[in-house]
Scaffold this motif. Structure first.
Motif, mmCIF file in Angstrom:
data_model
loop_
_atom_site.group_PDB
_atom_site.id
_atom_site.type_symbol
_atom_site.label_atom_id
_atom_site.label_comp_id
_atom_site.label_asym_id
_atom_site.label_seq_id
_atom_site.Cartn_x
_atom_site.Cartn_y
_atom_site.Cartn_z
ATOM 1 N N CYS A 182 4.076 -5.538 -7.451
ATOM 2 C CA CYS A 182 2.990 -6.480 -7.182
ATOM 3 C C CYS A 182 3.027 -7.609 -8.203
ATOM 4 O O CYS A 182 3.247 -7.376 -9.400
ATOM 5 C CB CYS A 182 1.644 -5.767 -7.236
ATOM 6 N N LYS A 183 2.791 -8.818 -7.751
ATOM 7 C CA LYS A 183 2.832 -9.987 -8.630
ATOM 8 C C LYS A 183 1.461 -10.335 -9.195
ATOM 9 O O LYS A 183 1.337 -11.157 -10.109
ATOM 10 C CB LYS A 183 3.401 -11.185 -7.864
ATOM 11 N N ARG A 184 0.422 -9.711 -8.658
ATOM 12 C CA ARG A 184 -0.956 -9.946 -9.096
ATOM 13 C C ARG A 184 -1.841 -8.887 -8.463
ATOM 14 O O ARG A 184 -1.372 -8.104 -7.627
ATOM 15 C CB ARG A 184 -1.437 -11.333 -8.664
ATOM 16 N N ASP A 185 -3.107 -8.840 -8.856
ATOM 17 C CA ASP A 185 -4.059 -7.974 -8.172
ATOM 18 C C ASP A 185 -4.233 -8.468 -6.739
ATOM 19 O O ASP A 185 -4.352 -9.678 -6.485
ATOM 20 C CB ASP A 185 -5.422 -8.004 -8.870
ATOM 21 N N GLY A 186 -4.253 -7.529 -5.801
ATOM 22 C CA GLY A 186 -4.430 -7.901 -4.400
ATOM 23 C C GLY A 186 -5.848 -8.361 -4.117
ATOM 24 O O GLY A 186 -6.811 -7.892 -4.747
ATOM 25 N N LEU A 187 -5.993 -9.262 -3.169
ATOM 26 C CA LEU A 187 -7.319 -9.758 -2.787
ATOM 27 C C LEU A 187 -8.168 -8.664 -2.143
ATOM 28 O O LEU A 187 -9.398 -8.757 -2.130
ATOM 29 C CB LEU A 187 -7.168 -10.932 -1.813
ATOM 30 N N TYR A 188 -7.504 -7.623 -1.611
ATOM 31 C CA TYR A 188 -8.230 -6.548 -0.924
ATOM 32 C C TYR A 188 -7.905 -5.193 -1.550
ATOM 33 O O TYR A 188 -7.850 -4.184 -0.848
ATOM 34 C CB TYR A 188 -7.878 -6.557 0.563
ATOM 35 N N LYS A 189 -7.724 -5.163 -2.866
ATOM 36 C CA LYS A 189 -7.284 -3.926 -3.522
ATOM 37 C C LYS A 189 -8.353 -2.837 -3.515
ATOM 38 O O LYS A 189 -8.036 -1.666 -3.777
ATOM 39 C CB LYS A 189 -6.826 -4.206 -4.954
ATOM 40 N N ALA A 210 -2.701 -3.137 -7.122
ATOM 41 C CA ALA A 210 -3.001 -3.836 -8.373
ATOM 42 C C ALA A 210 -1.737 -4.458 -8.967
ATOM 43 O O ALA A 210 -0.613 -4.075 -8.625
ATOM 44 C CB ALA A 210 -3.637 -2.874 -9.372
ATOM 45 N N ASP A 211 -1.953 -5.396 -9.869
ATOM 46 C CA ASP A 211 -0.852 -6.107 -10.523
ATOM 47 C C ASP A 211 0.162 -5.130 -11.118
ATOM 48 O O ASP A 211 -0.202 -4.159 -11.770
ATOM 49 C CB ASP A 211 -1.423 -7.011 -11.623
ATOM 50 N N GLN A 212 1.448 -5.398 -10.881
ATOM 51 C CA GLN A 212 2.599 -4.672 -11.419
ATOM 52 C C GLN A 212 2.818 -3.276 -10.822
ATOM 53 O O GLN A 212 3.762 -2.577 -11.195
ATOM 54 C CB GLN A 212 2.514 -4.555 -12.951
ATOM 55 N N GLN A 213 1.972 -2.864 -9.889
ATOM 56 C CA GLN A 213 2.234 -1.580 -9.235
ATOM 57 C C GLN A 213 3.519 -1.683 -8.416
ATOM 58 O O GLN A 213 3.777 -2.685 -7.748
ATOM 59 C CB GLN A 213 1.063 -1.165 -8.339
ATOM 60 N N LEU A 214 4.327 -0.617 -8.448
ATOM 61 C CA LEU A 214 5.576 -0.577 -7.706
ATOM 62 C C LEU A 214 5.292 -0.396 -6.216
ATOM 63 O O LEU A 214 4.512 0.481 -5.836
ATOM 64 C CB LEU A 214 6.455 0.563 -8.222
ATOM 65 N N ILE A 215 5.907 -1.220 -5.389
ATOM 66 C CA ILE A 215 5.726 -1.132 -3.937
ATOM 67 C C ILE A 215 6.855 -0.332 -3.312
ATOM 68 O O ILE A 215 6.650 0.570 -2.500
ATOM 69 C CB ILE A 215 5.668 -2.542 -3.310
ATOM 70 N N PHE A 243 13.269 3.533 -1.379
ATOM 71 C CA PHE A 243 12.519 4.616 -2.010
ATOM 72 C C PHE A 243 11.083 4.159 -2.214
ATOM 73 O O PHE A 243 10.834 3.043 -2.680
ATOM 74 C CB PHE A 243 13.131 5.004 -3.361
ATOM 75 N N THR A 244 10.131 5.022 -1.871
ATOM 76 C CA THR A 244 8.721 4.709 -2.085
ATOM 77 C C THR A 244 8.417 4.790 -3.581
ATOM 78 O O THR A 244 9.250 5.259 -4.365
ATOM 79 C CB THR A 244 7.824 5.691 -1.314
ATOM 80 N N PRO A 245 7.233 4.341 -4.020
ATOM 81 C CA PRO A 245 6.918 4.360 -5.448
ATOM 82 C C PRO A 245 7.119 5.715 -6.126
ATOM 83 O O PRO A 245 7.520 5.776 -7.296
ATOM 84 C CB PRO A 245 5.446 3.941 -5.480
ATOM 85 N N LEU A 246 6.865 6.804 -5.409
ATOM 86 C CA LEU A 246 7.043 8.139 -5.995
ATOM 87 C C LEU A 246 8.494 8.603 -5.951
ATOM 88 O O LEU A 246 8.821 9.675 -6.468
ATOM 89 C CB LEU A 246 6.162 9.158 -5.270
ATOM 90 N N GLY A 247 9.371 7.825 -5.325
ATOM 91 C CA GLY A 247 10.784 8.193 -5.263
ATOM 92 C C GLY A 247 11.203 8.860 -3.975
ATOM 93 O O GLY A 247 12.295 9.427 -3.891
#
Length: 532
Positions: free
Chosen positions: A279-286, A259-264, A348-352
């Motif tokens: 993320c720059k926007r909601d993914g087409l396949y979120k 989803a939009d703004q989620q850390l990758i 580092f992954t989103p959780l660190g």
């Protein structure tokens, strides 16, 4: 009066400004790490002095460039396994792979019994346009460069194509016992990232990614569009054998499932600071159901993608623990046309989670880690039974681990009975692929009547006859197959049929056959079908 004074003082003022600019420029250049600062003037370093003295005074002639390269490699080896020196030739090959294309004629080949046999022709390539076909033999280039038979050039096919012949060259070809000459003109040839994209069943799509280059994202999205039209409701992404590549290609693909703004992913280093990729926007396949297939050959950008999808509970990770490369390199171009890749940060992954496995001992031991993983039984008994890394909780409460690769949610152990050491040389020496191609050439009439890999899968091959022929052929590579057990024999014959599909239908043909027997794909289908 003021105008006269200005004329008198202007040259003096300009002189001061020029000198001041030179001083500031020198200071900036001295204090800035950049592509020209690394051993740009080796005489100013002890290393440079030693190389210069050896070059001038040593008892016999030396190769100064070679000495410098060895000195650089010895220096970098003290840092980490991924800080490396890249020669000018290696740099060209790497840049081609990153760009997703190279200059060539668009063929695949095998050297079989001193003969250059064409095993693949890229559609739309110069070779294709010139009428080159699978099974053709390249005998001679430009009338004088012998490519096959007695007196064959020992420079190597790739080396000759890249460095010896020009942009256009003549080639003498043998086909069906007849010889003819044609002219080939080099052009840009794509290096595809998607090996296969097809439907495993009426609702499950499958995409095999072999690398991340500048063209990967576009290829991937076109593949998903095709699968969506075919009825895809869930997807398996296969990252096995994918050693990484361009980070942004992996983050762009991850964006399509989040989803939009989620850390990758984020990178952090003492000298370069912290940088986040969101993320720059909601993914087409979120909302698409996902599973990601991994093993010990999944590395770097592939681990970034798998780690992001696992941390956000977006995909089930299936297979075996990944390689564990969590270091970021910047490239510094050198004056000799080569480059240095220096580790400047960590992933580092989103959780660190930092997925980099330990490398404290030395580079040699680090490279042997995968071998140790196999010999210690981790890939067989389950390397996820007692993770040693720090535990993290995902938003849905699942436990994931850091400190040495991405640990799968569902482990699929390696079955050593299918490929014992006695059979490994069939693959390492290319024996099985060469034999398979020759079999295809000798049996083209009945095989070319099959119009798809599914038709080949259902086709009954004479297994015992093929095994006897393969056993005899393997002896030419000093491989003895007498002791191979029935389970391994069956696996080798399955791989034979998959390689046959590759020769007949290209890379996707291989996976369309092989995935029928692949236990990680089977597990992936089972897990994704049970997921809510």
């Amino acid at each position: 009066m003021k105008k006269t004074n200005l004329k008198l003082w202007l040259p003096f003022l300009l002189s001061i400004m020029i000198v001041l600019g030179m001083v500031i420029g020198y200071k900036l250049r001295k204090d800035t790490i950049g592509p020209d600062s690394f051993i740009a003037n080796p005489h100013n370093t002890a290393i440079g002095e030693v190389v210069r003295i050896i070059d001038k005074m040593y008892v016999k002639g030396t190769d100064k460039d070679s000495l410098e390269m060895k000195a650089i490699n010895a220096l970098l080896s003290q840092l980490d396994p991924f800080s490396i020196y890249i020669s000018a030739q290696q740099l060209k090959e790497i840049n081609d792979k990153v760009r997703g294309s190279f200059v060539g004629i668009g063929i695949g080949f095998e050297v079989i019994q001193d003969t250059v046999a064409i095993t693949n022709v890229v559609t739309g390539s110069p070779a294709d346009k010139a009428g080159v076909k699978i099974g053709d033999q390249f005998l001679r280039f430009n009338d004088t460069i012998q490519m096959s038979g007695p007196g064959r050039s020992d420079l190597g096919v790739v080396n000759i194509l890249e460095k010896v012949v020009g942009k256009s060259f003549k080639v003498l070809i043998k086909r069906n016992h007849k010889e003819f000459t044609t002219t080939l003109h080099k052009a840009m040839i794509p290096i595809f990232s998607v090996d296969a994209a097809y439907m495993l069943d009426p609702k499950t799509g499958y995409v095999k990614l072999n690398q991340f280059s500048e063209t990967t994202y576009r290829e991937f999205m076109l593949a998903l569009e095709k699968l969506k039209k075919a009825g895809m409701q869930q997807l398996l992404i296969d990252l096995r054998g994918n050693s990484g590549g361009v980070l942004t290609a992996a983050t762009e693909i991850a964006n399509e499932f989040l989803a939009d703004q989620q850390l990758i992913v984020y990178t952090d280093g003492d000298k370069v600071g912290k940088k986040e990729y969101r993320c720059k926007r909601d993914g087409l396949y979120k909302d698409l159901k996902l599973a990601v297939l991994v093993d010990e050959t999944t590395a770097s950008a592939s681990e970034v993608l798998a780690g992001a999808l696992q941390d956000w509970d977006r995909a089930t990770i299936i297979g075996r623990r990944t390689f564990g490369k969590g270091l970021v390199q910047d490239q510094f171009n050198l004056t000799n046309g080569g480059a240095m890749r220096l580790t400047v940060a960590k992933y580092f992954t989103p959780l660190g989670r930092n997925i980099q496995k330990p490398y404290d001992e030395n580079t040699v031991e680090y490279q042997r880690e995968l071998t140790k993983r196999v010999h210690s039984g981790q890939t067989v008994l389950g390397d996820t039974s007692s993770p040693t890394g720090k535990a993290y909780k995902t938003p849905k409460g699942n436990t994931v681990y850091g400190g040495g690769g991405i640990t799968p949610d569902d482990l699929v152990a390696y079955d050593t009975t299918k490929l014992p050491p006695s059979a490994l040389d069939l693959f390492l020496k290319g024996t099985l692929t060469r034999f398979t191609f020759l079999y295809y050439m000798h049996n083209r009439a009945p095989l070319d009547s099959l119009t798809s890999s599914n038709a080949l899968f259902d086709y009954s091959l004479p297994k015992n006859e093929i095994w006897d022929e393969l056993s005899e052929f393997a002896l030419t590579d000093s491989i003895h197959m007498d002791s191979i057990q029935p389970v391994a024999k069956e696996n080798i014959l399955e791989k034979f049929k998959a390689f046959l599909a590759k020769d007949m239908f290209g890379p996707q043909g291989y996976f369309e056959i092989n995935n029928h027997y692949d236990n990680i794909v089977t597990k992936g289908l089972q897990v994704i079908n049970q997921a809510k």
